[in-house]
Scaffold this motif. Structure first.
Motif, PDB file in Angstrom:
ATOM      1  N   MET A  29      32.536 -50.836  74.943  1.00 22.70           N
ATOM      2  CA  MET A  29      31.394 -51.230  75.779  1.00 22.70           C
ATOM      3  C   MET A  29      31.866 -51.493  77.193  1.00 22.70           C
ATOM      4  SD  MET A  29      30.597 -55.078  74.381  1.00 22.70           S
ATOM      5  CE  MET A  29      30.660 -54.607  72.676  1.00 22.70           C
ATOM      6  N   ASP A  30      31.003 -51.124  78.138  1.00 24.59           N
ATOM      7  CA  ASP A  30      31.315 -51.426  79.530  1.00 24.59           C
ATOM      8  C   ASP A  30      30.360 -52.508  80.023  1.00 24.59           C
ATOM      9  OD1 ASP A  30      28.948 -50.056  79.937  1.00 24.59           O
ATOM     10  OD2 ASP A  30      29.906 -48.274  80.729  1.00 24.59           O
ATOM     11  N   MET A  31      30.374 -52.786  81.307  1.00 30.55           N
ATOM     12  CA  MET A  31      29.604 -53.912  81.835  1.00 30.55           C
ATOM     13  C   MET A  31      28.095 -53.688  81.778  1.00 30.55           C
ATOM     14  SD  MET A  31      32.146 -55.296  84.871  1.00 30.55           S
ATOM     15  CE  MET A  31      30.962 -55.041  86.078  1.00 30.55           C
ATOM     16  N   VAL A  32      27.650 -52.445  81.741  1.00 26.24           N
ATOM     17  CA  VAL A  32      26.209 -52.175  81.738  1.00 26.24           C
ATOM     18  C   VAL A  32      25.674 -51.799  80.361  1.00 26.24           C
ATOM     19  CG1 VAL A  32      26.113 -51.569  84.175  1.00 26.24           C
ATOM     20  CG2 VAL A  32      26.553 -49.784  82.487  1.00 26.24           C
ATOM     21  N   THR A  33      26.513 -51.858  79.345  1.00 25.42           N
ATOM     22  CA  THR A  33      26.060 -51.604  77.982  1.00 25.42           C
ATOM     23  C   THR A  33      25.017 -52.650  77.606  1.00 25.42           C
ATOM     24  OG1 THR A  33      28.189 -50.666  77.363  1.00 25.42           O
ATOM     25  CG2 THR A  33      26.793 -51.442  75.568  1.00 25.42           C
ATOM     26  N   LEU A  34      23.923 -52.202  77.037  1.00 21.49           N
ATOM     27  CA  LEU A  34      22.866 -53.131  76.634  1.00 21.49           C
ATOM     28  C   LEU A  34      23.136 -53.651  75.233  1.00 21.49           C
ATOM     29  CD1 LEU A  34      19.719 -51.273  77.984  1.00 21.49           C
ATOM     30  CD2 LEU A  34      20.890 -53.235  78.978  1.00 21.49           C
ATOM     31  N   ILE A  35      23.000 -54.950  75.076  1.00 13.47           N
ATOM     32  CA  ILE A  35      23.238 -55.620  73.796  1.00 13.47           C
ATOM     33  C   ILE A  35      21.902 -56.091  73.249  1.00 13.47           C
ATOM     34  CG2 ILE A  35      24.431 -57.538  72.667  1.00 13.47           C
ATOM     35  CD1 ILE A  35      26.291 -55.366  73.902  1.00 13.47           C
ATOM     36  N   VAL A  36      21.675 -55.857  71.945  1.00 15.26           N
ATOM     37  CA  VAL A  36      20.442 -56.275  71.283  1.00 15.26           C
ATOM     38  C   VAL A  36      20.794 -56.970  69.972  1.00 15.26           C
ATOM     39  CG1 VAL A  36      18.235 -55.505  70.333  1.00 15.26           C
ATOM     40  CG2 VAL A  36      19.233 -54.282  72.258  1.00 15.26           C
ATOM     41  N   SER A  37      20.221 -58.157  69.751  1.00 17.83           N
ATOM     42  CA  SER A  37      20.427 -58.893  68.501  1.00 17.83           C
ATOM     43  C   SER A  37      19.761 -58.159  67.346  1.00 17.83           C
ATOM     44  CB  SER A  37      19.800 -60.287  68.561  1.00 17.83           C
ATOM     45  OG  SER A  37      20.166 -60.970  69.687  1.00 17.83           O
ATOM     46  N   GLU A  38      20.412 -58.165  66.219  1.00 20.68           N
ATOM     47  CA  GLU A  38      19.852 -57.556  65.013  1.00 20.68           C
ATOM     48  C   GLU A  38      19.484 -58.594  63.960  1.00 20.68           C
ATOM     49  OE1 GLU A  38      18.961 -54.459  64.645  1.00 20.68           O
ATOM     50  OE2 GLU A  38      19.718 -53.904  66.618  1.00 20.68           O
ATOM     51  N   CYS A  39      19.807 -59.862  64.218  1.00 19.07           N
ATOM     52  CA  CYS A  39      19.492 -60.923  63.265  1.00 19.07           C
ATOM     53  C   CYS A  39      19.422 -62.257  63.997  1.00 19.07           C
ATOM     54  CB  CYS A  39      20.537 -60.975  62.152  1.00 19.07           C
ATOM     55  SG  CYS A  39      22.186 -61.449  62.716  1.00 19.07           S
ATOM     56  N   ASP A  40      18.992 -63.266  63.277  1.00 19.21           N
ATOM     57  CA  ASP A  40      18.971 -64.624  63.826  1.00 19.21           C
ATOM     58  C   ASP A  40      20.309 -65.291  63.530  1.00 19.21           C
ATOM     59  OD1 ASP A  40      16.357 -64.540  64.813  1.00 19.21           O
ATOM     60  OD2 ASP A  40      15.524 -65.000  62.829  1.00 19.21           O
ATOM     61  N   PRO A  41      20.654 -66.310  64.316  1.00 18.37           N
ATOM     62  CA  PRO A  41      21.885 -67.050  64.040  1.00 18.37           C
ATOM     63  C   PRO A  41      21.831 -67.726  62.667  1.00 18.37           C
ATOM     64  CG  PRO A  41      20.974 -67.656  66.187  1.00 18.37           C
ATOM     65  CD  PRO A  41      19.958 -66.802  65.498  1.00 18.37           C
ATOM     66  N   THR A  42      22.990 -67.891  62.068  1.00 22.09           N
ATOM     67  CA  THR A  42      23.079 -68.570  60.779  1.00 22.09           C
ATOM     68  C   THR A  42      23.855 -69.877  60.961  1.00 22.09           C
ATOM     69  OG1 THR A  42      25.085 -67.337  60.255  1.00 22.09           O
ATOM     70  CG2 THR A  42      23.002 -66.434  59.448  1.00 22.09           C
ATOM     71  N   PRO A  43      23.618 -70.848  60.094  1.00 18.58           N
ATOM     72  CA  PRO A  43      24.344 -72.120  60.191  1.00 18.58           C
ATOM     73  C   PRO A  43      25.853 -71.897  60.104  1.00 18.58           C
ATOM     74  CG  PRO A  43      22.526 -72.297  58.632  1.00 18.58           C
ATOM     75  CD  PRO A  43      22.638 -70.855  59.000  1.00 18.58           C
ATOM     76  N   GLY A  44      26.584 -72.616  60.917  1.00 17.79           N
ATOM     77  CA  GLY A  44      28.034 -72.540  60.897  1.00 17.79           C
ATOM     78  C   GLY A  44      28.628 -71.514  61.846  1.00 17.79           C
ATOM     79  N   MET A  45      27.779 -70.758  62.538  1.00 16.91           N
ATOM     80  CA  MET A  45      28.288 -69.771  63.495  1.00 16.91           C
ATOM     81  C   MET A  45      28.854 -70.471  64.720  1.00 16.91           C
ATOM     82  SD  MET A  45      25.476 -66.700  63.588  1.00 16.91           S
ATOM     83  CE  MET A  45      26.456 -65.669  64.653  1.00 16.91           C
ATOM     84  N   GLN A  46      29.780 -69.801  65.365  1.00 18.67           N
ATOM     85  CA  GLN A  46      30.343 -70.286  66.625  1.00 18.67           C
ATOM     86  C   GLN A  46      29.212 -70.406  67.650  1.00 18.67           C
ATOM     87  OE1 GLN A  46      33.743 -67.970  67.729  1.00 18.67           O
ATOM     88  NE2 GLN A  46      33.708 -68.672  69.840  1.00 18.67           N
ATOM     89  N   SER A  47      29.217 -71.471  68.437  1.00 20.14           N
ATOM     90  CA  SER A  47      28.108 -71.742  69.367  1.00 20.14           C
ATOM     91  C   SER A  47      27.884 -70.605  70.360  1.00 20.14           C
ATOM     92  CB  SER A  47      28.333 -73.062  70.103  1.00 20.14           C
ATOM     93  OG  SER A  47      29.495 -72.991  70.909  1.00 20.14           O
ATOM     94  N   GLU A  48      28.947 -69.966  70.829  1.00 13.70           N
ATOM     95  CA  GLU A  48      28.786 -68.845  71.760  1.00 13.70           C
ATOM     96  C   GLU A  48      28.101 -67.660  71.084  1.00 13.70           C
ATOM     97  OE1 GLU A  48      31.853 -71.501  73.299  1.00 13.70           O
ATOM     98  OE2 GLU A  48      31.650 -70.510  71.362  1.00 13.70           O
ATOM     99  N   HIS A  49      28.417 -67.418  69.826  1.00 17.02           N
ATOM    100  CA  HIS A  49      27.751 -66.343  69.071  1.00 17.02           C
ATOM    101  C   HIS A  49      26.261 -66.645  68.917  1.00 17.02           C
ATOM    102  CE1 HIS A  49      31.755 -65.006  67.044  1.00 17.02           C
ATOM    103  NE2 HIS A  49      31.565 -64.398  68.207  1.00 17.02           N
ATOM    104  N   VAL A  50      25.934 -67.891  68.660  1.00 14.87           N
ATOM    105  CA  VAL A  50      24.530 -68.296  68.525  1.00 14.87           C
ATOM    106  C   VAL A  50      23.789 -68.037  69.835  1.00 14.87           C
ATOM    107  CG1 VAL A  50      22.982 -70.283  68.224  1.00 14.87           C
ATOM    108  CG2 VAL A  50      24.972 -70.001  66.723  1.00 14.87           C
ATOM    109  N   LYS A  51      24.390 -68.443  70.947  1.00 14.68           N
ATOM    110  CA  LYS A  51      23.749 -68.238  72.253  1.00 14.68           C
ATOM    111  C   LYS A  51      23.532 -66.756  72.535  1.00 14.68           C
ATOM    112  CE  LYS A  51      25.694 -72.438  74.241  1.00 14.68           C
ATOM    113  NZ  LYS A  51      26.740 -72.973  75.130  1.00 14.68           N
ATOM    114  N   ILE A  52      24.524 -65.938  72.204  1.00 12.29           N
ATOM    115  CA  ILE A  52      24.397 -64.495  72.437  1.00 12.29           C
ATOM    116  C   ILE A  52      23.248 -63.928  71.616  1.00 12.29           C
ATOM    117  CG2 ILE A  52      25.497 -62.249  72.049  1.00 12.29           C
ATOM    118  CD1 ILE A  52      28.182 -63.679  72.781  1.00 12.29           C
ATOM    119  N   LEU A  53      23.171 -64.282  70.346  1.00  8.91           N
ATOM    120  CA  LEU A  53      22.096 -63.767  69.496  1.00  8.91           C
ATOM    121  C   LEU A  53      20.721 -64.202  69.998  1.00  8.91           C
ATOM    122  CD1 LEU A  53      23.631 -64.162  65.920  1.00  8.91           C
ATOM    123  CD2 LEU A  53      23.319 -62.054  67.242  1.00  8.91           C
ATOM    124  N   GLN A  54      20.626 -65.415  70.505  1.00  2.00           N
ATOM    125  CA  GLN A  54      19.347 -65.894  71.030  1.00  2.00           C
ATOM    126  C   GLN A  54      18.984 -65.195  72.339  1.00  2.00           C
ATOM    127  OE1 GLN A  54      20.241 -70.097  71.167  1.00  2.00           O
ATOM    128  NE2 GLN A  54      19.443 -70.454  69.105  1.00  2.00           N
TER     129      GLN A  54
END
Length: 119
Positions: A29-54
């Motif tokens: 991936m480069d800087m302009v690659t678009l990121i799209v969440s495919e699921c909701d965060p789950t309990p116990g995930m790293q806080s940065e991962h949760v923020k990204i998914l949201q």
């Protein structure tokens, strides 16, 4: 130019956030690659991962994710690769320009440059 926040960031925190990893496959991936969440965060995930998914419920460029998280792009790429490997996000690469894209004539560009310098 490096912002003060990044320059003064505690390297131990960044080491912890990335699990000690310092690089990823740059071609994934480069800087302009678009990121799209495919699921909701789950309990116990790293806080940065949760923020990204949201944040990425709507497509968001890697550079925008980095800006929102206030983390260096290299760190964000590592976090995104974690999520990509587990199928929690998808990465949409921007379309490439056609191979036969017509570029402007260099002589015309030179004339425009000379004209601008004469102003």
């Amino acid at each position: 130019m490096i912002s003060r926040r990044v320059a003064s960031e505690n390297p131990d925190r960044l080491y912890t956030v990335t699990g000690g990893r310092s690089h990823t496959d740059e071609s994934s991936m480069d800087m302009v690659t678009l990121i799209v969440s495919e699921c909701d965060p789950t309990p116990g995930m790293q806080s940065e991962h949760v923020k990204i998914l949201q944040m990425c419920r709507q497509p968001m460029a890697v550079v925008e994710v980095s800006s929102e998280l206030k983390l260096p792009i290299s760190v964000v790429r590592i976090l995104l690769c974690d999520l990509l490997d587990t199928g929690r996000i998808t990465a949409r690469h921007p379309p490439k320009a056609p191979a036969k894209a017509q570029l402007p004539n260099p002589e015309i560009l030179e004339q425009v440059l000379v004209g601008l310098q004469n102003l």
